[in-house]
Design an enzyme around this catalytic site. Sequence first.
Site, mmCIF file in Angstrom:
data_model
loop_
_atom_site.group_PDB
_atom_site.id
_atom_site.type_symbol
_atom_site.label_atom_id
_atom_site.label_comp_id
_atom_site.label_asym_id
_atom_site.label_seq_id
_atom_site.Cartn_x
_atom_site.Cartn_y
_atom_site.Cartn_z
ATOM 1 C CG HIS A 170 -1.996 0.846 1.229
ATOM 2 N ND1 HIS A 170 -2.045 2.202 1.029
ATOM 3 C CD2 HIS A 170 -3.371 0.473 1.513
ATOM 4 C CE1 HIS A 170 -3.113 2.812 1.261
ATOM 5 N NE2 HIS A 170 -3.936 1.812 1.582
ATOM 6 C CD GLU A 274 -3.466 1.382 -2.092
ATOM 7 O OE1 GLU A 274 -3.959 0.099 -1.671
ATOM 8 O OE2 GLU A 274 -3.920 2.408 -1.698
HETATM 9 C C1 BG6 Z 1 -6.835 2.393 0.111
HETATM 10 C C2 BG6 Z 1 -8.455 2.072 -0.097
HETATM 11 O O1 BG6 Z 1 -6.175 1.176 -0.282
HETATM 12 O O2 BG6 Z 1 -6.730 2.565 1.531
HETATM 13 C C3 BG6 Z 1 -9.301 3.176 0.414
HETATM 14 O O3 BG6 Z 1 -8.724 2.137 -1.405
HETATM 15 C C4 BG6 Z 1 -8.836 3.490 2.074
HETATM 16 O O4 BG6 Z 1 -10.597 3.031 0.413
HETATM 17 C C5 BG6 Z 1 -7.186 3.572 2.235
HETATM 18 O O5 BG6 Z 1 -9.664 4.354 2.569
HETATM 19 C C6 BG6 Z 1 -6.737 3.820 3.393
HETATM 20 O O6 BG6 Z 1 -7.059 2.998 4.442
HETATM 21 P P1 BG6 Z 1 -6.760 2.586 6.085
HETATM 22 O O7 BG6 Z 1 -7.413 1.489 6.532
HETATM 23 O O8 BG6 Z 1 -5.356 2.712 5.915
HETATM 24 O O9 BG6 Z 1 -7.267 3.927 6.574
#
Ligand code: BG6
Length: 302
Positions: A170, A274
């Site tokens: 991510h 990502e």
């Molecule tokens: C992204 C998603 O990968 O991560 C989003 O597509 C999400 O929908 C974002 O809001 C952040 O997620 P988190 O759980 O780290 O706040």
Amino acid sequence: MLKIEQLQQKFGVEGAVRIEAGRGSLPKIVVATDLGSAEIYLFGAQVAQFQPRGAAPVLFLSRSSFFDGRKPIRGGIPLVFPWFGPRADLPESPPHGFARTRDWEIESCDARADGSVRIVLASGGDDATMRLWPHSFSLRFIVIVSRTLDATLEVRNISKGDVRFEDALHTYLAVGDVRSISVEGLDGADYVDRADGEKRKKEQAKVIGLTGETDRLYYSTAMKVMVRDPALKRSIIVEKEHSGATVVWNPWSEKSAQMKDMGPDEWQSMVCVETANARDCAVQLPANATHRMSARIGVAAL
Ligand code: BG6
């Protein structure tokens, strides 16, 4: 878990790798060589920073991130496994799975003849993961720091039958101003627009500009994605292997104002690109098999 001094004694490499206390006193691996530098927290096996020598930081890390050893770190490269986003069948489960909030172990740290450094972290299942996800698995995360950053998430299925999972690197990229960047390499790909009621669309633009909340899951298997950043006068290039999806995400002003771990204007300095296997391209892995998903992140001057 070994204490930081013991980790340093066992895994430190003179002139290349140190293990020290990071933010929130969490142990982190600091890599610094003539080619580049990086920081990797054992919590989540999370790469928190990377820069080729002489270059500006490539990864975004929120100033307001939690570092409490429980909530995920906001920035760098959180590891998503074994489900992506909110879990479809059990929405009360932790979003993006549990890999990013586990303490990982160091398997090895090596300085290599070509000047790069290879770090291997490992994690596995226990009663807590079994309660959330009833399968046996082992994970390795392999990071190679040189002029580029190579990251590979390795999932081994040690259950008796097939397992199905989602995963993602991510990656939070640091940009000068998200409103002026362009993202290239996704034209023609089908995508799920998660910021527009999960509608299925096809990317028509060769050069994508971001103008509001963006949350798109592109089905793009082998594409190289380039983020052109005129403000920082550079491009960040993400190349990948064994990943069927690329997610492009920025929460923009309104959403990020609701996030406790993002400073007021920080959304302007990041974009997530990502490397993932999610939704339609979740991985189906037979018993005793290993899946490896990799990304290489590099920079080039504009
Ligand atoms: C992204 C998603 O990968 O991560 C989003 O597509 C999400 O929908 C974002 O809001 C952040 O997620 P988190 O759980 O780290 O706040």
